[in-house]
Design a protein around this motif. Sequence first.
Motif, PDB file in Angstrom:
ATOM      1  N   VAL A   1       0.848  -1.181   0.000  1.00  0.00           N
ATOM      2  CA  VAL A   1       0.000   0.000   0.000  1.00  0.00           C
ATOM      3  C   VAL A   1       0.883   1.230   0.000  1.00  0.00           C
ATOM      4  N   VAL A   2       0.684   2.116  -0.968  1.00  0.00           N
ATOM      5  CA  VAL A   2       1.475   3.342  -1.069  1.00  0.00           C
ATOM      6  C   VAL A   2       0.554   4.546  -0.930  1.00  0.00           C
ATOM      7  N   GLN A   3       1.122   5.636  -0.444  1.00  0.00           N
ATOM      8  CA  GLN A   3       0.389   6.890  -0.318  1.00  0.00           C
ATOM      9  C   GLN A   3       0.777   7.789  -1.488  1.00  0.00           C
ATOM     10  N   ASP A   4      -0.208   8.320  -2.168  1.00  0.00           N
ATOM     11  CA  ASP A   4       0.053   9.159  -3.331  1.00  0.00           C
ATOM     12  C   ASP A   4      -0.926  10.329  -3.355  1.00  0.00           C
ATOM     13  N   ARG A   5      -0.430  11.523  -2.961  1.00  0.00           N
ATOM     14  CA  ARG A   5      -1.248  12.745  -2.970  1.00  0.00           C
ATOM     15  C   ARG A   5      -2.589  12.557  -2.259  1.00  0.00           C
ATOM     16  N   GLY A   6      -2.500  12.034  -1.031  1.00  0.00           N
ATOM     17  CA  GLY A   6      -3.688  11.884  -0.219  1.00  0.00           C
ATOM     18  C   GLY A   6      -4.510  10.643  -0.502  1.00  0.00           C
TER      19      GLY A   6
ATOM     20  N   VAL B   1      12.206  -3.461  -7.981  1.00  0.00           N
ATOM     21  CA  VAL B   1      12.245  -2.424  -6.959  1.00  0.00           C
ATOM     22  C   VAL B   1      13.634  -1.816  -6.968  1.00  0.00           C
ATOM     23  N   ALA B   2      13.711  -0.474  -6.893  1.00  0.00           N
ATOM     24  CA  ALA B   2      14.996   0.215  -6.878  1.00  0.00           C
ATOM     25  C   ALA B   2      15.021   1.217  -5.729  1.00  0.00           C
ATOM     26  N   THR B   3      16.185   1.399  -5.126  1.00  0.00           N
ATOM     27  CA  THR B   3      16.323   2.408  -4.080  1.00  0.00           C
ATOM     28  C   THR B   3      16.200   3.800  -4.703  1.00  0.00           C
ATOM     29  N   CYS B   4      15.641   4.724  -3.932  1.00  0.00           N
ATOM     30  CA  CYS B   4      15.443   6.104  -4.397  1.00  0.00           C
ATOM     31  C   CYS B   4      15.482   7.010  -3.163  1.00  0.00           C
ATOM     32  N   GLY B   5      16.692   7.325  -2.699  1.00  0.00           N
ATOM     33  CA  GLY B   5      16.844   8.133  -1.492  1.00  0.00           C
ATOM     34  C   GLY B   5      16.319   7.387  -0.282  1.00  0.00           C
TER      35      GLY B   5
ATOM     36  N   HIS C   1       8.304  -0.691  -9.447  1.00  0.00           N
ATOM     37  CA  HIS C   1       8.062  -0.679 -10.894  1.00  0.00           C
ATOM     38  C   HIS C   1       7.011  -1.725 -11.249  1.00  0.00           C
ATOM     39  N   THR C   2       5.934  -1.282 -11.909  1.00  0.00           N
ATOM     40  CA  THR C   2       4.973  -2.190 -12.508  1.00  0.00           C
ATOM     41  C   THR C   2       4.977  -1.937 -14.017  1.00  0.00           C
ATOM     42  N   ALA C   3       4.204  -2.709 -14.746  1.00  0.00           N
ATOM     43  CA  ALA C   3       4.155  -2.511 -16.195  1.00  0.00           C
ATOM     44  C   ALA C   3       3.534  -1.173 -16.555  1.00  0.00           C
ATOM     45  N   GLU C   4       2.658  -0.633 -15.694  1.00  0.00           N
ATOM     46  CA  GLU C   4       1.924   0.586 -16.001  1.00  0.00           C
ATOM     47  C   GLU C   4       2.597   1.856 -15.500  1.00  0.00           C
ATOM     48  N   ARG C   5       3.167   1.824 -14.278  1.00  0.00           N
ATOM     49  CA  ARG C   5       3.741   3.036 -13.714  1.00  0.00           C
ATOM     50  C   ARG C   5       4.668   2.693 -12.554  1.00  0.00           C
ATOM     51  N   ARG C   6       5.189   3.742 -11.927  1.00  0.00           N
ATOM     52  CA  ARG C   6       6.068   3.579 -10.777  1.00  0.00           C
ATOM     53  C   ARG C   6       5.434   4.242  -9.550  1.00  0.00           C
ATOM     54  N   TYR C   7       5.734   3.678  -8.369  1.00  0.00           N
ATOM     55  CA  TYR C   7       5.234   4.213  -7.110  1.00  0.00           C
ATOM     56  C   TYR C   7       6.393   4.353  -6.130  1.00  0.00           C
ATOM     57  N   LEU C   8       6.275   5.300  -5.220  1.00  0.00           N
ATOM     58  CA  LEU C   8       7.268   5.474  -4.170  1.00  0.00           C
ATOM     59  C   LEU C   8       6.714   4.961  -2.853  1.00  0.00           C
ATOM     60  N   LEU C   9       7.550   4.210  -2.137  1.00  0.00           N
ATOM     61  CA  LEU C   9       7.183   3.693  -0.819  1.00  0.00           C
ATOM     62  C   LEU C   9       8.327   4.008   0.132  1.00  0.00           C
ATOM     63  N   ARG C  10       8.003   4.632   1.265  1.00  0.00           N
ATOM     64  CA  ARG C  10       9.040   5.020   2.215  1.00  0.00           C
ATOM     65  C   ARG C  10       9.402   3.841   3.105  1.00  0.00           C
ATOM     66  N   THR C  11      10.403   3.084   2.697  1.00  0.00           N
ATOM     67  CA  THR C  11      10.920   1.964   3.466  1.00  0.00           C
ATOM     68  C   THR C  11      12.287   1.588   2.903  1.00  0.00           C
ATOM     69  N   PRO C  12      13.203   1.079   3.713  1.00  0.00           N
ATOM     70  CA  PRO C  12      14.487   0.629   3.173  1.00  0.00           C
ATOM     71  C   PRO C  12      14.308  -0.606   2.292  1.00  0.00           C
TER      72      PRO C  12
END
Length: 263
Positions: free
Chosen positions: A147-152, A165-169, A175-186
């Motif tokens: 579950v990811v949070q995206d603009r509320g 999955v790739a690290t980003c800060g 990464h899915t076939a349709e889009r990318r999501y950010l999740l705050r976790t190591p």
Amino acid sequence: MLEVALVEDEAPARARLKRLLAAHVDVRIVGEAEDVASALALLRATRPALVFLDVQLGRDDAFALLRRLPEPQPLIVFATAYHEHALRAFEVAAIDYLLKPFDGERLARALARVRARLTEADAWPADEDVRRLRAAWSPAAPPPRLVVQDRGRRIVVPLAELLRVATCGNYVELHTAERRYLLRTPLARLAQHLDPAQFLRVHRGHLLRADQIVSVTPRAHGDAELHLRDGSTLLLSRRYRDALPADLRGVIPLASASVPPVT
């Protein structure tokens, strides 16, 4: 007014949070608690819209409290020094995850997310989807979704759709076939919740779904280049060579002398 409860077992941390919240004129603190028992009594009596919740509460933890709260539950913002619980926090539909020591600006962003959620029709996170996520979570079994949070909004990402999955800060990029999501976790924390036979650690910054590998090209020094179904490539670090299935691992020489560098 935004009615808020503070559930934190350290008095100095509660005092600091109160000072930061004092800058927000629309926030009213309805009470404080330092353990699960007092928190249950407080939340049942006051029914706040929002709870700032520490992970560690004496001998118990925040998740023990959440399991005992009746529906509808308040919105939750975790405020803790334990970054490794971020994934589990979002699986129980937390609005935000504040890592101590956070400042007033970071707190203001969390409150902005809360206000945005309260303007939505589903202000209380008590829908059937969230209940299924909460009931299904087990440290012994990978969750069926993230579950990811995206603009509320709260967005469910099924593991069946997750390709890599790739690290980003301070986040990971899903990464899915349709889009990318950010999740705050190591990345390492997320890897603990994924099936290691299905998601391979191929680099310190990448997890890869095994069935996405089309071919493997040896490179110098025991590294390799992985060619993926979407046409992209990833470096396989020699440190993670043994993560590959045996039939693919066999094409990568252990010694680098026999493999010319790729130019």
